[in-house]
Design an enzyme around this catalytic site. Structure first.
Site, PDB file in Angstrom:
ATOM      1  N   HIS A 208      -9.556  55.403  10.835  1.00 30.13           N
ATOM      2  CA  HIS A 208     -10.942  54.937  10.810  1.00 30.13           C
ATOM      3  C   HIS A 208     -11.144  53.451  10.568  1.00 30.13           C
ATOM      4  O   HIS A 208     -12.246  52.954  10.652  1.00 30.13           O
ATOM      5  CB  HIS A 208     -11.739  55.711   9.743  1.00 30.13           C
TER       6      HIS A 208
HETATM    7  C1  UD1 Z   1     -16.496  52.925   5.371  1.00 29.95           C
HETATM    8  C2  UD1 Z   1     -15.924  51.811   4.514  1.00 29.95           C
HETATM    9  C3  UD1 Z   1     -14.443  52.011   4.320  1.00 29.95           C
HETATM   10  C4  UD1 Z   1     -14.104  53.428   3.877  1.00 29.95           C
HETATM   11  C5  UD1 Z   1     -14.690  54.390   4.888  1.00 29.95           C
HETATM   12  C6  UD1 Z   1     -14.386  55.819   4.560  1.00 29.95           C
HETATM   13  C7  UD1 Z   1     -17.142  49.703   4.738  1.00 29.95           C
HETATM   14  C8  UD1 Z   1     -17.102  48.329   5.281  1.00 29.95           C
HETATM   15  N1  UD1 Z   1     -16.116  50.511   5.125  1.00 29.95           N
HETATM   16  O1  UD1 Z   1     -16.058  52.721   6.689  1.00 29.95           O
HETATM   17  O2  UD1 Z   1     -13.998  51.118   3.305  1.00 29.95           O
HETATM   18  O3  UD1 Z   1     -12.704  53.594   3.797  1.00 29.95           O
HETATM   19  O4  UD1 Z   1     -16.101  54.190   4.908  1.00 29.95           O
HETATM   20  O5  UD1 Z   1     -14.723  56.677   5.620  1.00 29.95           O
HETATM   21  O6  UD1 Z   1     -18.036  50.038   4.004  1.00 29.95           O
HETATM   22  N2  UD1 Z   1     -21.085  57.094  11.041  1.00 29.95           N
HETATM   23  C9  UD1 Z   1     -21.554  58.309  11.484  1.00 29.95           C
HETATM   24  N3  UD1 Z   1     -21.830  59.292  10.564  1.00 29.95           N
HETATM   25  C10 UD1 Z   1     -21.649  59.081   9.229  1.00 29.95           C
HETATM   26  C11 UD1 Z   1     -21.177  57.830   8.804  1.00 29.95           C
HETATM   27  C12 UD1 Z   1     -20.872  56.853   9.724  1.00 29.95           C
HETATM   28  O7  UD1 Z   1     -21.736  58.527  12.674  1.00 29.95           O
HETATM   29  O8  UD1 Z   1     -21.925  59.982   8.419  1.00 29.95           O
HETATM   30  C13 UD1 Z   1     -20.816  56.012  11.993  1.00 29.95           C
HETATM   31  C14 UD1 Z   1     -21.704  54.795  11.767  1.00 29.95           C
HETATM   32  O9  UD1 Z   1     -22.884  54.887  12.433  1.00 29.95           O
HETATM   33  C15 UD1 Z   1     -20.866  53.661  12.267  1.00 29.95           C
HETATM   34  C16 UD1 Z   1     -19.467  54.130  12.005  1.00 29.95           C
HETATM   35  O10 UD1 Z   1     -19.515  55.540  11.781  1.00 29.95           O
HETATM   36  O11 UD1 Z   1     -21.037  53.491  13.639  1.00 29.95           O
HETATM   37  C17 UD1 Z   1     -18.842  53.418  10.855  1.00 29.95           C
HETATM   38  O12 UD1 Z   1     -19.521  53.731   9.645  1.00 29.95           O
HETATM   39  P1  UD1 Z   1     -19.634  52.663   8.485  1.00 29.95           P
HETATM   40  O13 UD1 Z   1     -20.585  53.153   7.514  1.00 29.95           O
HETATM   41  O14 UD1 Z   1     -19.855  51.315   9.084  1.00 29.95           O
HETATM   42  O15 UD1 Z   1     -18.248  52.553   7.777  1.00 29.95           O
HETATM   43  P2  UD1 Z   1     -16.898  53.369   7.883  1.00 29.95           P
HETATM   44  O16 UD1 Z   1     -16.157  52.993   9.080  1.00 29.95           O
HETATM   45  O17 UD1 Z   1     -17.123  54.799   7.625  1.00 29.95           O
END
Ligand code: UD1
Length: 375
Positions: A208
């Site tokens: 991820h």
């Molecule tokens: C975040 C943390 C990372 C942690 C990880 C655990 C930051 C910068 N990164 O990364 O340190 O290890 O969480 O998983 O805070 N999304 C969904 N559904 C959800 C959540 C996210 O579709 O329930 C999508 C978001 O819209 C986005 C992508 O996943 O496009 C990334 O989500 P984001 O919240 O930016 O951070 P993570 O990559 O999950």
């Protein structure tokens, strides 16, 4: 004390499950959920499975760019902190939610307790590294999980308020380890997922990190998983953000790699324990694999968890996105002829102890000035 705890992502819900009960036993805690992870598989299911209380405030901020996400969270968190006027704000780890909790509190002059302080990858391009450096330098109480984390903080001139408490996630893993040991566990999980899983007969994978969502990286690690799948099925519990990046880049997951939704806490631990090996870029899964004794290949070029690698007796290897190296290490650590027997022995002899981090954090908070329990 009056505390506000800020959570928002899956790993923070897990850490809250480990620390929250100990904090609530002594302090008045207001739980704020930023909503950074919002969907059922990433958040909802963890609230239920880990018996977390409903948040007192849900900020409902998920998605967007880092700046948008951070800005919206800051705007919504500040009035809660002003209204509640806590003695301290508790933040976990290195996510955007951590950064926001620390920044909003610091601007209001509220002391910050940072759980999982002092970790460093020494790669300032990583959003997590940016977040943890800022949170550490703004914090009053820094709860370090490892000796290396304490050393890292000292190297940056941060010594005051630093306490080595051990790893909070180990406390929680130890609590449920007895529930996942049965050798029939992978069969049951496999039946639920529609996959024929047997102990030691599959590889478990998660990916991820932002650096592994770029098109070149996506192509590299999908090829690595495809190569591993030539020997046995690979179960890839796919983060929604990674799924979106694969779709955007038009990168397909190779045959033999079974994509499943993000799994719950116990299922994820069980999928690790009974696997032939784990392939991951996750910090949490790296440590869990280390505690469970499962061969773990870290698909990054560095790790913040150097102790986990050093103490793994060669079972944890940082392989980067190098296909040949991964294949060679996987053959060595998880030979298909031997892996089922090794997995069975591992599950049978599993004896995971709590690290005592939750108690150490509560004691350290009690001992500091500002605490009504302090000397
Ligand atoms: C975040 C943390 C990372 C942690 C990880 C655990 C930051 C910068 N990164 O990364 O340190 O290890 O969480 O998983 O805070 N999304 C969904 N559904 C959800 C959540 C996210 O579709 O329930 C999508 C978001 O819209 C986005 C992508 O996943 O496009 C990334 O989500 P984001 O919240 O930016 O951070 P993570 O990559 O999950």
């Amino acid at each position: 004390m009056r505390l506000v705890t800020v959570v928002g992502t899956r790993p923070q819900l897990i850490k809250e499950a480990a620390l929250g009960p100990a904090l609530r036993a002594r302090h008045a805690v207001t739980l704020v959920d930023t909503g950074q992870h919002w969907d059922e598989a990433m958040a909802g299911t963890f609230f239920r499975e880990l018996h977390l209380p409903q948040p007192d405030h849900s900020l409902g901020v998920g998605g967007g760019t880092h700046a948008q996400q951070t800005a919206r969270m800051l705007e919504r968190l500040e009035p809660i902190l002003v209204d509640r006027a806590p003695d301290a704000v508790v933040v976990y780890g290195d996510t955007n939610s951590t950064l926001v909790g620390a920044l909003a509190a610091a601007k209001l002059g509220i002391p910050i307790a940072h759980v999982e302080a002092g970790l460093r990858s020494f790669d300032r391009r990583m959003p997590e590294e940016q977040n943890r450096v800022v949170a550490d330098h703004l914090s009053t109480w820094l709860f370090a999980p490892t000796d290396t984390a304490v050393t890292n903080l000292a190297a940056e001139g941060v010594r005051r308020g630093v306490t080595l408490v051990g790893d909070l996630m180990q406390d929680l893993a130890a609590r449920v380890a007895g529930e996942i040991r049965d050798p029939s566990t992978p069969l049951a999980i496999g039946a639920a997922l529609g996959l024929p899983l047997r102990a030691g007969g599959y590889v478990f994978a998660t990916m991820h990190r932002a650096e592994n969502r770029r098109p070149d990286a996506l192509r590299a690690w999908t090829a690595i998983l495809g190569d591993a799948a030539a020997e046995r099925p690979v179960v890839l519990a796919l983060h929604p953000g990674t799924a979106a990046s694969l779709a955007d880049a038009g990168v397909a997951v190779p045959p033999g790699v079974h994509v499943v939704a993000p799994q719950g806490y116990r299922t994820t631990l069980a999928l690790q324990l009974h696997a032939a090996a784990v392939l991951t870029d996750s910090g949490g899964i790296q440590r869990e694999s280390a505690w469970l004794g499962v061969p773990c290949l870290v698909l990054r070029d560095r790790t913040e968890w150097v102790e986990a690698v050093e103490r793994s007796g060669g079972r944890m290897v940082v392989v980067g996105l190098d296909l040949e190296r991964t294949a060679e290490v996987l053959d060595r650590l998880a030979d298909p002829a031997d892996a089922p027997r090794l997995a069975e022995e591992r599950a049978r002899s599993l004896d995971l102890r709590a690290a005592g981090a939750a108690d150490a954090i509560v004691r350290a908070l009690d001992a500091l000035p500002g605490s009504s329990h302090g000397a």
